[in-house]
Design an enzyme around this catalytic site. Structure first.
Site, PDB file in Angstrom:
ATOM      1  N   LYS A  29      61.760  -8.101  51.005  1.00 44.95           N
ATOM      2  CA  LYS A  29      60.553  -7.706  51.737  1.00 44.95           C
ATOM      3  C   LYS A  29      60.806  -7.471  53.215  1.00 44.95           C
ATOM      4  O   LYS A  29      60.238  -6.550  53.804  1.00 44.95           O
ATOM      5  CB  LYS A  29      59.438  -8.745  51.553  1.00 44.95           C
ATOM      6  CG  LYS A  29      59.640 -10.049  52.304  1.00 44.95           C
ATOM      7  CD  LYS A  29      58.437 -10.941  52.158  1.00 44.95           C
ATOM      8  CE  LYS A  29      58.643 -12.266  52.867  1.00 44.95           C
ATOM      9  NZ  LYS A  29      58.775 -12.141  54.308  1.00 44.95           N
ATOM     10  N   THR A  30      61.662  -8.290  53.845  1.00 47.80           N
ATOM     11  CA  THR A  30      61.923  -8.111  55.280  1.00 47.80           C
ATOM     12  C   THR A  30      62.568  -6.754  55.528  1.00 47.80           C
ATOM     13  O   THR A  30      62.235  -6.058  56.498  1.00 47.80           O
ATOM     14  CB  THR A  30      62.820  -9.238  55.821  1.00 47.80           C
ATOM     15  OG1 THR A  30      62.214 -10.500  55.532  1.00 47.80           O
ATOM     16  CG2 THR A  30      63.002  -9.106  57.324  1.00 47.80           C
ATOM     17  N   ASP A 215      53.126  -9.978  57.791  1.00 50.29           N
ATOM     18  CA  ASP A 215      54.076 -10.584  56.862  1.00 50.29           C
ATOM     19  C   ASP A 215      53.537 -11.922  56.376  1.00 50.29           C
ATOM     20  O   ASP A 215      52.743 -12.577  57.067  1.00 50.29           O
ATOM     21  CB  ASP A 215      55.420 -10.768  57.582  1.00 50.29           C
ATOM     22  CG  ASP A 215      56.529 -11.188  56.630  1.00 50.29           C
ATOM     23  OD1 ASP A 215      56.387 -10.967  55.419  1.00 50.29           O
ATOM     24  OD2 ASP A 215      57.540 -11.735  57.114  1.00 50.29           O
ATOM     25  N   GLU A 216      53.958 -12.348  55.190  1.00 51.04           N
ATOM     26  CA  GLU A 216      53.528 -13.629  54.598  1.00 51.04           C
ATOM     27  C   GLU A 216      52.000 -13.738  54.568  1.00 51.04           C
ATOM     28  O   GLU A 216      51.408 -14.753  54.938  1.00 51.04           O
ATOM     29  CB  GLU A 216      54.129 -14.812  55.381  1.00 51.04           C
ATOM     30  CG  GLU A 216      55.649 -14.818  55.479  1.00 51.04           C
ATOM     31  CD  GLU A 216      56.348 -15.173  54.170  1.00 51.04           C
ATOM     32  OE1 GLU A 216      55.657 -15.301  53.144  1.00 51.04           O
ATOM     33  OE2 GLU A 216      57.580 -15.306  54.186  1.00 51.04           O
ATOM     34  N   GLN A 246      53.752 -17.589  46.101  1.00 49.77           N
ATOM     35  CA  GLN A 246      54.406 -18.473  47.069  1.00 49.77           C
ATOM     36  C   GLN A 246      53.425 -19.001  48.114  1.00 49.77           C
ATOM     37  O   GLN A 246      53.825 -19.396  49.207  1.00 49.77           O
ATOM     38  CB  GLN A 246      55.565 -17.743  47.751  1.00 49.77           C
ATOM     39  CG  GLN A 246      56.686 -17.364  46.794  1.00 49.77           C
ATOM     40  CD  GLN A 246      57.885 -16.792  47.513  1.00 49.77           C
ATOM     41  OE1 GLN A 246      58.643 -17.503  48.180  1.00 49.77           O
ATOM     42  NE2 GLN A 246      58.080 -15.479  47.386  1.00 49.77           N
ATOM     43  N   ARG A 617      64.743 -20.560  44.865  1.00 51.91           N
ATOM     44  CA  ARG A 617      65.709 -20.733  45.968  1.00 51.91           C
ATOM     45  C   ARG A 617      67.138 -20.630  45.442  1.00 51.91           C
ATOM     46  O   ARG A 617      68.076 -20.435  46.217  1.00 51.91           O
ATOM     47  CB  ARG A 617      65.550 -22.101  46.644  1.00 51.91           C
ATOM     48  CG  ARG A 617      64.213 -22.407  47.332  1.00 51.91           C
ATOM     49  CD  ARG A 617      63.717 -21.298  48.207  1.00 51.91           C
ATOM     50  NE  ARG A 617      62.815 -20.424  47.470  1.00 51.91           N
ATOM     51  CZ  ARG A 617      62.433 -19.227  47.894  1.00 51.91           C
ATOM     52  NH1 ARG A 617      62.903 -18.754  49.032  1.00 51.91           N
ATOM     53  NH2 ARG A 617      61.605 -18.482  47.184  1.00 51.91           N
TER      54      ARG A 617
END
Length: 662
Positions: A29-30, A215-216, A246, A617
């Site tokens: 995504k970044t 973002d987020e 998330q 993770r």
């Protein structure tokens, strides 16, 4: 954009309207956000100053800026606003706050400043100088008001648990205005008030920032949601990137409904994962699929090679920790992993103690020699023995074991508060040094009337209380089990009340009390181990204190060259945004994960999302573990496996023996 997959390319090129990018874990995504900014400037001719990117941490904003500059150069990226919500609001208020009755030279007050002002106002409202009732519920309600962008005038009655809290909130806002000061928590609320009350100001910022990215987005609270809607309401070029699966910060005001109910013109799903194996992703998909309130998406990878997820259960938490540490060393030796490539994740910080102890005691080969102590780091927090409440209790144990330990005594002489002021402490240390006697001797002389103490009536009572307590505690620890002695001491000094008075956050109170309970468990574990090893005659408080210190010292020498290569210990919350080749999720028991209180406060679905974050993770190796019994305040209690374990298909798992033999 040649290396972007089709969905990533669509997210980059869709620049008009309201765009929802559902970016699954490890889906890049970044990179999409950075490429999108580049596309706006280089391909669409958008001026850099018209782009606003908002995120939640300074680190994330700095990383985004660095990557944009690396992609299109500093000159072209100059003028882009990439910042946190709070930093952006600070910039706006520095220019416009005079519209709200402040001057542009306002001060920014932190949490400590606000707590001091709130205490002063509370005393004024209640009209006395004595001990205040706990302000924690009031502070929590005020924090909720800030998260929801509610001013003192707008606050609904149902937000407050009593009239006192509402009055205090109103007084706090007027006091801050009188001081020409703004609290950190109120930056967003004031910016919203500014925009809603002054349409001309809002229009200027709408004209400037015609392309907004967040973002987020799953982590936004109502105030951040409202701010974004105000800014984009003219051109509606709003792109939000996030993953409802998330969303794990409900306890601090985030509302997952912001991303679930986002009114999008275009929705794009990033489901291809570039991090984890197919087995890990299948497990994650099955677990999160049990949540009802979510966008439908499934992570997948083109990488077919994968190992099964290992699951094991151990008799006790000490056995679980030892088995995990053995596997860590096995991975280092057989998979070529460094310590820093591996992480131990847990639901609660208090669970770190058993793993810290196991790591400190573990033998391994370092530069061809056997050494004791595997290097580790408690990510985003303090090592167990460095936490303030544990330092307090260890200081008590050191003084009870050895009343001549002056450093430890100075720490706890007025903990909890006994009326022994800093000025009196200074006088006492000067006297004991000038007379060349121990501080304990001086205190007992004063307590028993052999040495006068003038001008400190409260301090005299406090000294007598303290010396009596230490004498009584020494007898208690000598007579019975050590962990029962510590339980008695905690009750005797009412240490739980001390935590409640000093800490405003319910979550931090729970965290500290869990650590205190783990300290009791540490003593019980020590006694059990000594009995198992046939050293029951050596059990004593002095032996425990000495070995606690020795364990830390013996752990140090070979760490000087291992500053960067350390096992990472962290909570599941802290692990968000990180990844490791090998991940161990431990303490997978009901009441721990899902956390009993957490499930009550933010719901079982957020607890499941937390487990999902932990699973994703891991890149290659994932191990899940639990203990069949766990100590609580020094007593063993049977446990049940986490219900989330049963949501992973059996064919993805391999059962391991806790007595791991490579």
């Amino acid at each position: 954009m040649a290396k972007l997959n089709p969905n990533q390319q669509q997210a980059v090129c869709t620049v008009k309207g309201r765009v929802l990018v559902l970016a699954g874990a490890g889906s890049g995504k970044t990179r999409v956000i950075v490429e999108r900014i580049s596309h706006l400037i280089k391909e669409c001719g958008v001026c850099a100053t018209e782009i606003l990117g908002l995120t939640f941490t300074n680190k994330a904003a700095a990383e985004m800026r660095h990557r944009v500059e690396a992609l299109i150069g500093k000159q072209q990226s100059k003028g882009i606003t990439l910042s946190t919500f709070h930093s952006f609001c600070m910039q706006v208020l520095r220019k416009e706050i005079d519209r709200l009755g402040y001057t542009k030279e306002f001060s920014l007050y932190d949490e400590r400043d606000i707590h001091r002002i709130v205490t002063h106002i509370a005393r004024d409202i209640l009209g006395h100088e004595g001990e205040l009732p706990s302000l924690a519920p009031t502070l929590a309600a005020m924090n909720q008001a800030s998260n929801r962008a509610i001013s003192a005038e707008q606050a609904p009655k149902q937000l407050w648990h009593d009239q006192f809290s509402q009055d205090l909130y109103v007084r706090l806002q007027s006091t801050l205005r009188a001081y020409n000061a703004v609290s950190f928590d109120h930056l967003i609320t004031l910016t919203i008030q500014l925009f809603e009350g002054h349409p001309d100001v809002l229009q200027r910022y709408q004209e400037r920032f015609q392309y907004i990215m967040i973002d987020e987005y799953q982590d936004t609270n109502p105030a951040q949601f409202r701010l974004a809607e105000l800014l984009c309401s003219k051109y509606n070029n709003l792109c939000v990137v996030g993953d409802d699966d998330q969303s794990i910060y409900g306890w601090r005001g985030a509302e997952v409904k912001n991303i679930l109910n986002f009114q999008a013109d275009t929705t794009i799903k990033l489901e291809q994962n570039y991090r984890s194996t197919s087995v890990i992703l299948h497990a994650a998909n099955h677990v999160i699929g049990h949540n009802q309130n979510r966008h439908d998406k499934r992570l997948w990878t083109s990488d077919a090679e994968a190992e099964l997820i290992e699951v094991f259960h151990a008799p006790t938490e000490a056995d679980e920790a030892a088995a995990v540490v053995q596997r860590l060393d096995h991975f280092r030796q057989t998979k070529g992993l460094k310590w820093k490539n591996m992480a131990i994740l847990y639901r609660s910080n208090a669970l770190s103690r058993a793993f810290e102890m196991a790591l400190m005691q573990a033998p391994w080969q370092y530069e061809g020699k056997w050494v004791r102590g595997i290097p580790y780091e408690v990510f985003g927090g303090l090592e167990f023995t460095e936490r303030s409440e544990i330092k307090d209790l260890l200081a008590y144990l050191r003084v009870i074991a050895n009343p001549l330990d002056q450093e430890a005594m100075l720490r706890i002489l007025n903990v909890p508060r006994r009326g022994i002021s800093d000025r009196l402490l200074d006088e006492l240390t000067q006297i004991n040094r000038s007379l060349d006697i121990s501080l304990w001797q001086l205190l007992t002389d004063i307590s028993e009337g052999r040495r006068p103490l003038e001008g400190h009536p409260k301090g005299l009572i406090g000294i007598r209380t303290f010396t009596c307590l230490i004498d009584k505690a020494a007898r208690r620890f000598a007579e019975g089990p050590l962990h029962e002695g510590l339980s008695w001491l905690l009750n005797e000094i009412n240490y739980k009340k001390t935590i409640e008075e000093e800490v405003k956050s319910d979550k931090m109170r729970d965290f500290k009390w869990e650590n205190v309970q783990e300290c009791v468990n540490a003593l019980a574990q020590y006694e059990m181990q000594m009995n198992t090893d046939g050293q029951n005659d050596d059990i004593s408080l002095q032996h425990f204190v000495a070995n606690t210190a020795l364990a830390k010292q013996s752990f140090l020498p070979h760490l000087q060259n291992s500053k960067e290569d350390k096992i990472q210990l962290m909570t599941l919350h802290s692990a968000k945004g990180l990844e490791f080749p090998a991940v161990f999720i431990v303490g997978l028991e009901d009441h721990i994960l899902p956390h009993e209180k957490g499930a009550m406060e933010t719901g079982i679905e957020e607890e499941r999302r937390l487990f999902y974050v932990g699973i994703t993770r891991a890149r290659k190796y994932l191990t899940l573990s639990m203990a069949r019994s766990r100590l609580r305040m020094g007593k063993a209690h049977p446990t049940n496996p986490s219900r989330f374990l049963f949501e992973i298909p059996k064919e993805l798992l391999k059962m391991g023996n806790y007595k791991f033999i490579p």
